[in-house]
Design a protein around this motif. Structure first.
Motif, PDB file in Angstrom:
ATOM      1  N   LYS A  93       0.825  -1.217   0.000  1.00  0.00           N
ATOM      2  CA  LYS A  93       0.000   0.000   0.000  1.00  0.00           C
ATOM      3  C   LYS A  93       0.856   1.262   0.000  1.00  0.00           C
ATOM      4  O   LYS A  93       0.378   2.334  -0.333  1.00  0.00           O
ATOM      5  N   THR A  94       2.118   1.138   0.426  1.00  0.00           N
ATOM      6  CA  THR A  94       3.037   2.268   0.436  1.00  0.00           C
ATOM      7  C   THR A  94       4.395   1.800  -0.086  1.00  0.00           C
ATOM      8  O   THR A  94       4.688   0.604  -0.092  1.00  0.00           O
ATOM      9  N   GLY A  95       5.199   2.749  -0.493  1.00  0.00           N
ATOM     10  CA  GLY A  95       6.539   2.435  -0.958  1.00  0.00           C
ATOM     11  C   GLY A  95       7.414   3.669  -0.966  1.00  0.00           C
ATOM     12  O   GLY A  95       6.925   4.804  -0.925  1.00  0.00           O
ATOM     13  N   MET A  96       8.722   3.446  -1.000  1.00  0.00           N
ATOM     14  CA  MET A  96       9.703   4.516  -1.067  1.00  0.00           C
ATOM     15  C   MET A  96      10.716   4.158  -2.141  1.00  0.00           C
ATOM     16  O   MET A  96      11.141   3.011  -2.244  1.00  0.00           O
ATOM     17  N   VAL A  97      11.072   5.149  -2.950  1.00  0.00           N
ATOM     18  CA  VAL A  97      12.118   4.971  -3.948  1.00  0.00           C
ATOM     19  C   VAL A  97      13.124   6.097  -3.758  1.00  0.00           C
ATOM     20  O   VAL A  97      12.760   7.274  -3.777  1.00  0.00           O
ATOM     21  N   GLU A  98      14.372   5.716  -3.546  1.00  0.00           N
ATOM     22  CA  GLU A  98      15.454   6.697  -3.445  1.00  0.00           C
ATOM     23  C   GLU A  98      16.168   6.717  -4.782  1.00  0.00           C
ATOM     24  O   GLU A  98      16.517   5.670  -5.328  1.00  0.00           O
ATOM     25  N   PHE A  99      16.377   7.923  -5.317  1.00  0.00           N
ATOM     26  CA  PHE A  99      16.993   8.045  -6.639  1.00  0.00           C
ATOM     27  C   PHE A  99      17.845   9.300  -6.727  1.00  0.00           C
ATOM     28  O   PHE A  99      17.779  10.179  -5.872  1.00  0.00           O
ATOM     29  N   ALA A 100      18.637   9.343  -7.781  1.00  0.00           N
ATOM     30  CA  ALA A 100      19.379  10.549  -8.153  1.00  0.00           C
ATOM     31  C   ALA A 100      19.105  10.796  -9.626  1.00  0.00           C
ATOM     32  O   ALA A 100      19.128   9.869 -10.431  1.00  0.00           O
ATOM     33  N   ALA A 101      18.805  12.031  -9.957  1.00  0.00           N
ATOM     34  CA  ALA A 101      18.519  12.401 -11.341  1.00  0.00           C
ATOM     35  C   ALA A 101      19.435  13.554 -11.740  1.00  0.00           C
ATOM     36  O   ALA A 101      19.458  14.596 -11.086  1.00  0.00           O
ATOM     37  N   HIS A 102      20.178  13.345 -12.800  1.00  0.00           N
ATOM     38  CA  HIS A 102      21.080  14.378 -13.311  1.00  0.00           C
ATOM     39  C   HIS A 102      20.307  15.253 -14.294  1.00  0.00           C
ATOM     40  O   HIS A 102      19.501  14.748 -15.076  1.00  0.00           O
ATOM     41  N   LYS A 121      -3.697   4.036  -3.943  1.00  0.00           N
ATOM     42  CA  LYS A 121      -5.078   4.410  -3.648  1.00  0.00           C
ATOM     43  C   LYS A 121      -5.967   3.901  -4.766  1.00  0.00           C
ATOM     44  O   LYS A 121      -5.707   4.195  -5.945  1.00  0.00           O
ATOM     45  N   ASN A 122      -6.981   3.136  -4.402  1.00  0.00           N
ATOM     46  CA  ASN A 122      -7.915   2.578  -5.389  1.00  0.00           C
ATOM     47  C   ASN A 122      -7.173   1.828  -6.493  1.00  0.00           C
ATOM     48  O   ASN A 122      -7.504   1.948  -7.674  1.00  0.00           O
ATOM     49  N   GLY A 123      -6.127   1.098  -6.102  1.00  0.00           N
ATOM     50  CA  GLY A 123      -5.378   0.278  -7.048  1.00  0.00           C
ATOM     51  C   GLY A 123      -4.369   1.031  -7.897  1.00  0.00           C
ATOM     52  O   GLY A 123      -3.746   0.446  -8.776  1.00  0.00           O
ATOM     53  N   GLN A 124      -4.180   2.321  -7.650  1.00  0.00           N
ATOM     54  CA  GLN A 124      -3.267   3.144  -8.452  1.00  0.00           C
ATOM     55  C   GLN A 124      -2.163   3.724  -7.568  1.00  0.00           C
ATOM     56  O   GLN A 124      -2.438   4.338  -6.537  1.00  0.00           O
ATOM     57  N   TRP A 125      -0.903   3.534  -7.990  1.00  0.00           N
ATOM     58  CA  TRP A 125       0.220   4.135  -7.283  1.00  0.00           C
ATOM     59  C   TRP A 125       0.239   5.629  -7.570  1.00  0.00           C
ATOM     60  O   TRP A 125       0.072   6.055  -8.711  1.00  0.00           O
ATOM     61  N   LEU A 126       0.465   6.420  -6.512  1.00  0.00           N
ATOM     62  CA  LEU A 126       0.551   7.873  -6.632  1.00  0.00           C
ATOM     63  C   LEU A 126       1.770   8.381  -5.869  1.00  0.00           C
ATOM     64  O   LEU A 126       2.104   7.854  -4.803  1.00  0.00           O
ATOM     65  N   TYR A 127       2.404   9.407  -6.410  1.00  0.00           N
ATOM     66  CA  TYR A 127       3.490  10.099  -5.717  1.00  0.00           C
ATOM     67  C   TYR A 127       2.849  10.988  -4.664  1.00  0.00           C
ATOM     68  O   TYR A 127       1.933  11.751  -4.953  1.00  0.00           O
ATOM     69  N   ILE A 128       3.341  10.892  -3.416  1.00  0.00           N
ATOM     70  CA  ILE A 128       2.764  11.646  -2.308  1.00  0.00           C
ATOM     71  C   ILE A 128       3.669  12.806  -1.880  1.00  0.00           C
ATOM     72  O   ILE A 128       3.217  13.913  -1.703  1.00  0.00           O
ATOM     73  N   SER A 129       4.946  12.521  -1.694  1.00  0.00           N
ATOM     74  CA  SER A 129       5.889  13.560  -1.260  1.00  0.00           C
ATOM     75  C   SER A 129       7.307  13.050  -1.424  1.00  0.00           C
ATOM     76  O   SER A 129       7.525  11.876  -1.719  1.00  0.00           O
ATOM     77  N   GLY A 130       8.251  13.936  -1.185  1.00  0.00           N
ATOM     78  CA  GLY A 130       9.647  13.542  -1.263  1.00  0.00           C
ATOM     79  C   GLY A 130      10.538  14.498  -0.505  1.00  0.00           C
ATOM     80  O   GLY A 130      10.229  15.678  -0.374  1.00  0.00           O
ATOM     81  N   GLU A 131      11.624  13.956   0.007  1.00  0.00           N
ATOM     82  CA  GLU A 131      12.665  14.756   0.645  1.00  0.00           C
ATOM     83  C   GLU A 131      13.807  14.810  -0.347  1.00  0.00           C
ATOM     84  O   GLU A 131      14.343  13.774  -0.732  1.00  0.00           O
ATOM     85  N   HIS A 132      14.176  16.018  -0.770  1.00  0.00           N
ATOM     86  CA  HIS A 132      15.200  16.091  -1.805  1.00  0.00           C
ATOM     87  C   HIS A 132      16.291  17.101  -1.470  1.00  0.00           C
ATOM     88  O   HIS A 132      16.126  17.959  -0.627  1.00  0.00           O
TER      89      HIS A 132
END
Length: 167
Positions: A93-102, A121-132
């Motif tokens: 139901k939740t997930g975290m992805v750590e990445f670097a983008a040039h 939510k309702n079967g669809q993954w959504l971006y909620i927030s990020g620490e960058h």
């Protein structure tokens, strides 16, 4: 913008068989990482409608594609590195992805490092927030597997020659 043959997310797959599938059908990314990669590709291809459709921001729930374009339209995304993932699988139901983008903005280069939070939510993954964190003036170094010649198409998918773009 004409979609590139190779997907901008770095998977080495054909765009239409990778992030293009999700861009054409928002809400179908099966994992948080797949959504993260498809959002990166959408930024790289300036598909800001897709970005708006795949987020549910805690701090700005009504952000429009035009607002996203206003703050990101001048940025050219060059390379994505997935550093880590936690949860975010098809049954989570939740997930975290750590990445670097040039990225490149005019003659400046930089690197955006982020820990993105996703929620299903309702079967669809959504971006909620990020620490960058953004580091400016970082040199872009292509991995050995992605070395390109001066006259090859640019790896960012712009359609320009590498020497006239990110080279």
């Amino acid at each position: 913008m004409t979609p590139p043959a190779q997907c901008p997310c770095g998977s080495k797959a054909h765009y239409e068989m990778c992030c293009g599938m999700y861009h054409n059908n928002p809400g179908t990314a099966p994992t948080a990482e797949a959504l993260m990669r498809s959002r990166y590709s959408a930024f790289a291809l300036q598909n800001f409608d897709y970005i708006a459709k795949t987020q549910n921001l805690k701090e700005d729930t009504g952000q429009t594609a035009d607002e996203i374009q206003d703050s990101n339209g001048a940025t050219q995304w060059v390379q994505l590195e997935i550093i880590a993932t936690e949860d975010g699988g098809p049954k989570d139901k939740t997930g975290m992805v750590e990445f670097a983008a040039h990225f490149k903005e005019g003659s400046n280069t930089g690197r955006l490092s982020e820990r993105s939070l996703f929620e299903k939510k309702n079967g669809q993954w959504l971006y909620i927030s990020g620490e960058h964190e953004i580091q400016g003036h970082t040199p872009y170094v292509a991995p050995d597997s992605a070395k390109v010649g001066r006259n090859d198409p640019c790896v960012c998918g712009s359609g320009k020659k590498y020497k006239k773009c990110c080279g």
